[in-house]
Design an enzyme around this catalytic site. Structure first.
Site, PDB file in Angstrom:
ATOM      1  N   GLU A  67       0.817  -1.224   0.000  1.00 54.09           N
ATOM      2  CA  GLU A  67       0.000   0.000   0.000  1.00 54.09           C
ATOM      3  C   GLU A  67       0.848   1.270   0.000  1.00 54.09           C
ATOM      4  OE1 GLU A  67      -2.793  -0.886  -0.694  1.00 54.09           O
ATOM      5  OE2 GLU A  67      -2.830  -2.904   0.103  1.00 54.09           O
ATOM      6  N   GLY A  68       1.963   1.226  -0.676  1.00 46.89           N
ATOM      7  CA  GLY A  68       2.865   2.369  -0.748  1.00 46.89           C
ATOM      8  C   GLY A  68       4.050   2.182   0.176  1.00 46.89           C
TER       9      GLY A  68
END
Length: 596
Positions: free
Chosen positions: A440-441
Site C-alpha cells: 500500500e505504498g
C-alpha cells in the site's frame, strides 16, 4: 513450538485505564460498548487467534498456496479456518449494521485485527482486503452495488480485492493501461492485466469481488483519467444467486520471500469478450475512490506490523527464558543461566517490548480519532479528528512496519544461530514482515505523503496541534518527581520534532528535493516521538494506579520501566534524526549518478 497469545492485558490497559473506551462510548452508536463487552470480544478473538489461526501459521508457510491449471488451492486447514472465521461473525465487526455488520468502533476492531496478524499474517490479509473493498462500495457505490455485494462481503461469504498494480505501473498509477469499454446496458467490458493481487484467486469462498482501476475511452492522461469498477469473479443474478463465470482468470501466483500461504495472483481481465464490470461512482474519479481503500488498508498494514512485532517478541522471550547458556554477568556464580539474564538479551527484549506497546497505543489513539471523525455530532470535532487521522496514518503505517522488520530481526538475533534455522519459526516472522513496508505504498511514499500533503500543505497546522498535546504530557511528567527521567527524554524529543517540522514547512516549497531526502528520517522521528508521548501517558496512568494501591502492582511497575527504557534507548535517537532531516539533504543530492 510456542503459539501466539493475545496481549490482552495491555489491550485492556489501553481501552480502560487510558480511557479510550470511555471516550468512544460517548459517541452516537457506541453507547452499548461497555468494558465488559469489549473484554469479552477480545478474549474470544484471542482464543480464535491462538487456537485456530496460530497453529496454521507455520504449516501454511511451508505448504503455501498452489496454482494448478488456473485454480488456486489454499494451504491445508485454511478453508475450515475461514469458515469458522465467518461463522463467528469476525468479518463484520466494524461494518455498518445496515448490511449485516456489527457496527463496533474501530478502536475495538483494530485490536482484534492485531490478533489475526500476530497469529497468522497470511490469513489476516484476506479479510483486510475485503474490508477495504467494503468501505469503498459503502461510500461511493450505487444502491444496486451496495445491495448486490455488501451483505455477502460483510458476512465474509464473498471476499474482496484491490486491483491497482500492472506490470508497467508499480506505484506510478498514472501508467495504468487497463481499459473499460462502456456497453449499452450501462455495464463496462474490462480488459487488462493486474499483478500482486492479494487473494486475487482462492478456494475459500464461492465468489471474489474485484475492485479494478481502468481507463474509459477518451479519459484524460495520468491519474485524472482513471475509473474504478466492480468486477466479480462470478456474475450475480437478479435474485442474488451466482450466474456465469466472468472473463477474469488467474494466470499465475507469485513466488515470494514470505507470506507463502497468501495467494498473490496475476489476474487477466477480458482475454475473451471482456470482463463485465460496474462503475463505482463517476468516471475518472477512480483514484480518489481507491484512496478510500488505500487509507483503510494503510492503517491496517500498520496493524500488521504491530501484530508481527508482538509475535516475534513472544517467540524470542519464550526462547530466552528456556535457553540456558553462559554465566550471569556480575552475579559471581559459575552456574549456567537462561539467556534472558544476559544484559544484551534483556536490552533487545525491552527494545522489542517497549516499541510494541508504543505502536499499539499510538494506533489505538488514531482508531479513537477514526471513530470520532465518523460519529461525533459536532462538525468541527469531526474535522479536527479527521485531520489527525490523515496526519497519523502514514506514521502508523510506515513507522510500525519498519519497526516490525527490525523487531523480527532482533527476534532472530536472540535465537542466535537457531534463529537462522526455519524450524524455530523466528525466520518466518522476518520474512513475512518484509512485505509490510512495501504494501500500500512504500515507506518512502508514506513519508513523501506525510511531509507534502499532511505537513507542508497546511503549514504545519495539524502537526502543531499534536505537538501541543505532547507538550502538555511532558509538563505533567516534569511535575512528577518519579517520572522526570522520562520527561527529560520526551521534552527534547518534542523540540527535535518541532525543529524538523519548521524546516519542512520553510523549505518544502523552495527546496522540495532537499526536504524530500529527509522524509523517511522525519517519519521515523515523528513515530519515535509519538510513541514516547503515548508511553509517557501510560506511565502517568500507571503511576496513579500504583499510588491508588490497585491490584496488579507488578503490571503497573512494568509499565513504568518500559516507558523509562523507551525514553533512554529509543527517544534518545530523536535529535540525531532531526539533524538528518535538517542537514542531510545537500550531501545526498550532491553526488552524480555515476558516482553512486
Amino acid at each position: 513450538m510456542s503459539q501466539y497469545t493475545a496481549p490482552l492485558r495491555d489491550m485492556q490497559f489501553i481501552l480502560n485505564e487510558l480511557g479510550h473506551l470511555d471516550q468512544v462510548s460517548q459517541l452516537p452508536g457506541c453507547e452499548d460498548i461497555t468494558g465488559d463487552l469489549a473484554d469479552a470480544i477480545l478474549a474470544e478473538a484471542g482464543k480464535f487467534a491462538q487456537g485456530v489461526l496460530s497453529p496454521l501459521n507455520v504449516s501454511g508457510d511451508r505448504e503455501g498456496a498452489r496454482w494448478v491449471d488456473g485454480q488456486v488451492h489454499t494451504a491445508t486447514g485454511w478453508h475450515k479456518a475461514y469458515q469458522q472465521f465467518v461463522e463467528g461473525g469476525w468479518n463484520a465487526l466494524s461494518c455498518e449494521p445496515e448490511y449485516g455488520g456489527q457496527g463496533l468502533p474501530r478502536l475495538v476492531s483494530a485490536l482484534v485485527e492485531e490478533m489475526w496478524n500476530g497469529a497468522n499474517l497470511s490469513f489476516g490479509l484476506c479479510p483486510m482486503l475485503t474490508r477495504g473493498a467494503i468501505e469503498a462500495i459503502e461510500l461511493r457505490g450505487s444502491d444496486l452495488l451496495k445491495e448486490t455485494y455488501l451483505p455477502k462481503m460483510i458476512s465474509g461469504e464473498w471476499t474482496g480485492t484491490m486491483n491497482l498494480t500492472e506490470p508497467q505501473a508499480g506505484s506510478d498509477l498514472a501508467a495504468v493501461r487497463s481499459r473499460a469499454e462502456p456497453q449499452a446496458d450501462g455495464t463496462y467490458r474490462v480488459h487488462g492485466q493486474k499483478i500482486f493481487i492479494t487473494y486475487g484467486e482462492h478456494d475459500l469462498t464461492e465468489n471474489i469481488v474485484h475492485l479494478v482501476l481502468a481507463r474509459v475511452p477518451g479519459a484524460p492522461e495520468g491519474v485524472k483519467g482513471i475509473s474504478l469498477f466492480v468486477v466479480p469473479k462470478f456474475l450475480v443474478e437478479a435474485d442474488g444467486s451466482l450466474g456465469a463465470r466472468n472473463d477474469v482468470r488467474c494466470v499465475s501466483l507469485e513466488h515470494k520471500l514470505g507470506i507463502h500461504a497468501s495467494p498473490t495472483a496475476v489476474l487477466a481481465f477480458g482475454d475473451n469478450s471482456g470482463a463485465i464490470g460496474w462503475l463505482v461512482g463517476e468516471e475518472n474519479r477512480g483514484l480518489e475512490y481507491m484512496f478510500i481503500m488505500m487509507n483503510a488498508a494503510r492503517f491496517s498494514v500498520g496493524i500488521e506490523g504491530i501484530g508481527l512485532s508482538e509475535r516475534a517478541y513472544q517467540r524470542a522471550l519464550a526462547y530466552a527464558r528456556d535457553r540456558v547458556q553462559g554465566n550471569e554477568i556480575g552475579a559471581g556464580s559459575r552456574d549456567k543461566v537462561a539467556i534472558v539474564r544476559h544484559p544484551d538479551v534483556r536490552r533487545m527484549l525491552l527494545s522489542m517490548k517497549s516499541r510494541n506497546e508504543a505502536m499499539r497505543a499510538l494506533a489505538c489513539q488514531v482508531a479513537v480519532a477514526m471513530d470520532t471523525a465518523h460519529r461525533h455530532g459536532d462538525l468541527q470535532q469531526r474535522q479536527h479528528s479527521q485531520a489527525f487521522v490523515d496526519l497519523m496514518i502514514p506514521v502508523v503505517k510506515g513507522w510500525s512496519t519498519e519497526n516490525a522488520i527490525d523487531i523480527a530481526s532482533l527476534g532472530v538475533q536472540i535465537h542466535g544461530g537457531m534463529g537462522f534455522i526455519e524450524e524455530t519459526g523466528a525466520a518466518q516472522h522476518l520474512r513475512d514482515a518484509r512485505i509490510t513496508t512495501i504494501y500500500e505504498g512504500t515507506t518512502g511514499i508514506q513519508a513523501a505523503d506525510l511531509i507534502g500533503r499532511k505537513i507542508a500543505r497546511d503549514k504545519g497546522l495539524a502537526v502543531g496541534r499534536v505537538i501541543e498535546r505532547m507538550h502538555a504530557v511532558a509538563q505533567r511528567l516534569a511535575d512528577d518527581q518519579d517520572l522526570q527521567a522520562i520527561g527529560r527524554a520526551l521534552g527534547p524529543g518534542i523540540v527535535a520534532l518541532e525543529q524538523a517540522v519548521d524546516f519542512i514547512v520553510s523549505s518544502y516549497d523552495t527546496r522540495v528535493a532537499v526536504a524530500s531526502v529527509g522524509a523517511v528520517p522525519f517519519l521515523e522521528l515523528f513515530g519515535t516521538v509519538a510513541g514516547g508521548w503515548q508511553l509517557a501517558e501510560s506511565a502517568l496512568v500507571a503511576q496513579r494506579c500504583l499510588k491508588e494501591g490497585r491490584a496488579e502492582q507488578d503490571f503497573y511497575r512494568a509499565k513504568l520501566v518500559t516507558a523509562r527504557f523507551y525514553a533512554d534507548h529509543i527517544l534518545a535517537r530523536a535529535s540525531g534524526l532531526a539533524h538528518a532531516v535538517i542537514h542531510g539533504g545537500d550531501a545526498a543530492l550532491a553526488m552524480d549518478d555515476e558516482q553512486l
